[in-house]
Write an enzyme that holds these catalytic residues in place. Structure first.
Site, PDB file in Angstrom:
ATOM      1  N   ASN A   5      28.303  73.778 -51.565  1.00 55.69           N
ATOM      2  CA  ASN A   5      27.025  73.199 -51.983  1.00 55.69           C
ATOM      3  C   ASN A   5      26.174  72.997 -50.729  1.00 55.69           C
ATOM      4  O   ASN A   5      26.421  72.075 -49.960  1.00 55.69           O
ATOM      5  CB  ASN A   5      27.297  71.861 -52.702  1.00 55.69           C
ATOM      6  CG  ASN A   5      26.026  71.087 -52.996  1.00 55.69           C
ATOM      7  OD1 ASN A   5      24.924  71.625 -52.890  1.00 55.69           O
ATOM      8  ND2 ASN A   5      26.180  69.828 -53.372  1.00 55.69           N
ATOM      9  N   TRP A   6      25.207  73.888 -50.555  1.00 53.42           N
ATOM     10  CA  TRP A   6      24.407  73.843 -49.321  1.00 53.42           C
ATOM     11  C   TRP A   6      23.381  72.719 -49.334  1.00 53.42           C
ATOM     12  O   TRP A   6      22.732  72.467 -48.321  1.00 53.42           O
ATOM     13  CB  TRP A   6      23.699  75.185 -49.105  1.00 53.42           C
ATOM     14  CG  TRP A   6      24.609  76.305 -48.701  1.00 53.42           C
ATOM     15  CD1 TRP A   6      25.967  76.247 -48.515  1.00 53.42           C
ATOM     16  CD2 TRP A   6      24.227  77.652 -48.416  1.00 53.42           C
ATOM     17  NE1 TRP A   6      26.445  77.483 -48.139  1.00 53.42           N
ATOM     18  CE2 TRP A   6      25.396  78.362 -48.068  1.00 53.42           C
ATOM     19  CE3 TRP A   6      23.013  78.331 -48.428  1.00 53.42           C
ATOM     20  CZ2 TRP A   6      25.376  79.718 -47.733  1.00 53.42           C
ATOM     21  CZ3 TRP A   6      22.987  79.681 -48.097  1.00 53.42           C
ATOM     22  CH2 TRP A   6      24.165  80.368 -47.746  1.00 53.42           C
ATOM     23  N   LYS A   7      23.171  72.110 -50.490  1.00 53.75           N
ATOM     24  CA  LYS A   7      22.152  71.053 -50.619  1.00 53.75           C
ATOM     25  C   LYS A   7      20.802  71.583 -50.125  1.00 53.75           C
ATOM     26  O   LYS A   7      20.527  72.776 -50.278  1.00 53.75           O
ATOM     27  CB  LYS A   7      22.608  69.788 -49.897  1.00 53.75           C
ATOM     28  CG  LYS A   7      24.010  69.361 -50.368  1.00 53.75           C
ATOM     29  CD  LYS A   7      24.430  68.017 -49.915  1.00 53.75           C
ATOM     30  CE  LYS A   7      25.834  67.736 -50.462  1.00 53.75           C
ATOM     31  NZ  LYS A   7      26.331  66.410 -50.089  1.00 53.75           N
ATOM     32  N   HIS A  26      25.244  65.474 -59.929  1.00 49.61           N
ATOM     33  CA  HIS A  26      25.675  65.137 -58.563  1.00 49.61           C
ATOM     34  C   HIS A  26      25.213  63.720 -58.223  1.00 49.61           C
ATOM     35  O   HIS A  26      24.122  63.300 -58.611  1.00 49.61           O
ATOM     36  CB  HIS A  26      25.087  66.150 -57.576  1.00 49.61           C
ATOM     37  CG  HIS A  26      25.678  66.044 -56.207  1.00 49.61           C
ATOM     38  ND1 HIS A  26      25.303  65.067 -55.316  1.00 49.61           N
ATOM     39  CD2 HIS A  26      26.650  66.767 -55.596  1.00 49.61           C
ATOM     40  CE1 HIS A  26      26.007  65.207 -54.205  1.00 49.61           C
ATOM     41  NE2 HIS A  26      26.833  66.234 -54.343  1.00 49.61           N
ATOM     42  N   GLU A  49      24.003  62.486 -55.610  1.00 49.35           N
ATOM     43  CA  GLU A  49      22.705  62.388 -54.927  1.00 49.35           C
ATOM     44  C   GLU A  49      21.574  62.417 -55.934  1.00 49.35           C
ATOM     45  O   GLU A  49      20.568  61.720 -55.780  1.00 49.35           O
ATOM     46  CB  GLU A  49      22.584  63.517 -53.883  1.00 49.35           C
ATOM     47  CG  GLU A  49      23.450  63.222 -52.665  1.00 49.35           C
ATOM     48  CD  GLU A  49      23.878  64.444 -51.871  1.00 49.35           C
ATOM     49  OE1 GLU A  49      23.342  65.554 -52.093  1.00 49.35           O
ATOM     50  OE2 GLU A  49      24.781  64.290 -51.023  1.00 49.35           O
ATOM     51  N   GLU A  60      33.977  63.421 -57.213  1.00 51.49           N
ATOM     52  CA  GLU A  60      33.415  63.188 -55.881  1.00 51.49           C
ATOM     53  C   GLU A  60      33.137  61.703 -55.691  1.00 51.49           C
ATOM     54  O   GLU A  60      32.075  61.208 -56.101  1.00 51.49           O
ATOM     55  CB  GLU A  60      32.087  63.947 -55.734  1.00 51.49           C
ATOM     56  CG  GLU A  60      32.214  65.444 -55.835  1.00 51.49           C
ATOM     57  CD  GLU A  60      31.076  66.134 -55.093  1.00 51.49           C
ATOM     58  OE1 GLU A  60      31.383  66.928 -54.202  1.00 51.49           O
ATOM     59  OE2 GLU A  60      29.907  65.859 -55.388  1.00 51.49           O
ATOM     60  N   GLY A  90      29.677  63.201 -47.468  1.00 47.48           N
ATOM     61  CA  GLY A  90      28.898  63.279 -46.232  1.00 47.48           C
ATOM     62  C   GLY A  90      29.221  62.187 -45.223  1.00 47.48           C
ATOM     63  O   GLY A  90      28.471  61.965 -44.281  1.00 47.48           O
ATOM     64  N   SER A 133      33.678  65.104 -48.139  1.00 47.29           N
ATOM     65  CA  SER A 133      34.195  65.302 -46.783  1.00 47.29           C
ATOM     66  C   SER A 133      35.418  66.219 -46.733  1.00 47.29           C
ATOM     67  O   SER A 133      36.346  66.000 -45.949  1.00 47.29           O
ATOM     68  CB  SER A 133      34.491  63.953 -46.119  1.00 47.29           C
ATOM     69  OG  SER A 133      33.288  63.200 -45.990  1.00 47.29           O
ATOM     70  N   GLY A 155      30.389  70.268 -49.208  1.00 47.07           N
ATOM     71  CA  GLY A 155      29.010  70.157 -48.749  1.00 47.07           C
ATOM     72  C   GLY A 155      28.875  70.599 -47.304  1.00 47.07           C
ATOM     73  O   GLY A 155      28.803  71.789 -46.993  1.00 47.07           O
ATOM     74  N   GLY A 156      28.885  69.623 -46.387  1.00 47.72           N
ATOM     75  CA  GLY A 156      28.647  69.888 -44.967  1.00 47.72           C
ATOM     76  C   GLY A 156      29.467  71.033 -44.406  1.00 47.72           C
ATOM     77  O   GLY A 156      28.943  71.871 -43.656  1.00 47.72           O
TER      78      GLY A 156
HETATM   79  P1  PGA Z   1      30.370  66.737 -48.289  1.00 50.90           P
HETATM   80  O1  PGA Z   1      29.532  66.858 -49.660  1.00 50.90           O
HETATM   81  O2  PGA Z   1      31.420  67.798 -48.314  1.00 50.90           O
HETATM   82  O3  PGA Z   1      29.345  66.952 -47.205  1.00 50.90           O
HETATM   83  O4  PGA Z   1      30.959  65.370 -48.258  1.00 50.90           O
HETATM   84  C1  PGA Z   1      30.184  67.127 -50.864  1.00 50.90           C
HETATM   85  C2  PGA Z   1      29.197  67.200 -52.009  1.00 50.90           C
HETATM   86  O5  PGA Z   1      28.230  66.438 -52.022  1.00 50.90           O
HETATM   87  O6  PGA Z   1      29.349  68.027 -52.924  1.00 50.90           O
END
Ligand code: PGA
Length: 256
Positions: A10-12, A100, A102, A172, A178, A218, A239-240
């Site tokens: 997930n590149w956001k 998600h 966020e 999650e 993150g 993470s 994500g990251g």
């Molecule tokens: P992260 O994000 O791996 O940077 O913690 C995961 C996500 O939000 O899907």
């Protein structure tokens, strides 16, 4: 029935479409066909990269799946700034992230809106990736199980058993996203078992057995194997660590 691993990057809101080409090509060079036999690998870039990556993976026959990070539930109309499921399906998008944390925290996503999106995604022939997870304060007050099952039940309401079997669920924990602070694999495995039992209770044993459940928060090359080793964790939402092709390739090749 064996469930194939699924790893979604997930590149956001990161990478332009030009940067996306370079990252996708570099990821491709670092993987080999056996990697794709073991795991479905999906890239979920911003909307502005979808057409570019679709073209790239088609031209070079890269076995990546394509994911979107968001969708509107209506088919078309006066919804400035939104994108429909039909538009995504036309770009060969196979997976759409829904609910998600966020979006729940910053953009007013609710279980009911997640449910509408799930239906739209399924109707367009794609797979929703339904995200659930507790905040730190919910966890500290012992509400994790209640929170995640309520979110999942809300998102899967009024679907057929077959539809419930075809979704992907991502657990999650919000405090792990993150932050560099991942859940303990045993804890995450326990929550994922609970989520599987929730799907089973709603959709029957076949749906419970078939549904793929991911851990996210993470995830990195050093911890992915411990999560996937858990019976009820079938992969990861990353994500990251998905933004750097070397790191993401190491996540995908978690067994090496
Ligand atoms: P992260 O994000 O791996 O940077 O913690 C995961 C996500 O939000 O899907």
């Amino acid at each position: 029935m064996a469930r194939k691993s699924l790893i979604i990057g997930n590149w956001k809101m990161n990478l332009t479409h030009l940067e996306a080409i370079a990252v996708t090509q570099r990821l491709w060079y670092r993987l080999n066909p056996a990697d794709f036999d073991r795991a479905d690998v999906v890239i979920a870039p911003p909307f502005t990269c979808l057409r570019t990556i679709q073209t790239l993976i088609m031209a070079d026959r890269m076995p990546f799946g394509l994911g979107a990070q968001h969708v509107h539930w209506e088919r078309e109309g006066a919804f400035t700034g939104e994108v429909s499921a039909g538009m995504l399906a036309k770009l060969d998008v196979g997976y759409v992230i829904v609910g998600h944390s966020e979006r729940r925290a910053m953009f007013g996503e609710t279980d009911e809106l997640a449910r509408k999106r799930v239906r739209a995604v399924l109707s367009a022939g794609m797979t929703p990736v339904v995200c659930v997870g507790e905040t730190l304060s919910e966890r500290e007050s012992g509400e994790t199980e209640m929170v995640v099952t309520t979110q999942l039940r809300g998102a899967l309401r009024r679907l057929t058993a077959e539809q419930r079997a075809s979704v992907v669920v991502a657990y999650e924990p919000v405090w792990a996203i993150g932050t560099g602070r991942h859940a303990l694999p045993d804890d995450a495995g326990g929550v994922c078992e609970l989520l599987r039992n929730t799907v089973l209770a709603m959709g029957g044993p076949e749906a419970g057995e078939a549904v793929r459940i991911l851990y996210g928060g993470s995830v990195n090359p050093g911890n992915i194997a411990a999560f996937i080793a858990k019976t009820h964790i079938d992969g990861a939402l990353v994500g990251g660590a998905s933004l750097d092709p070397d790191t993401f390739a190491a996540v995908v090749r978690y067994w090496m």
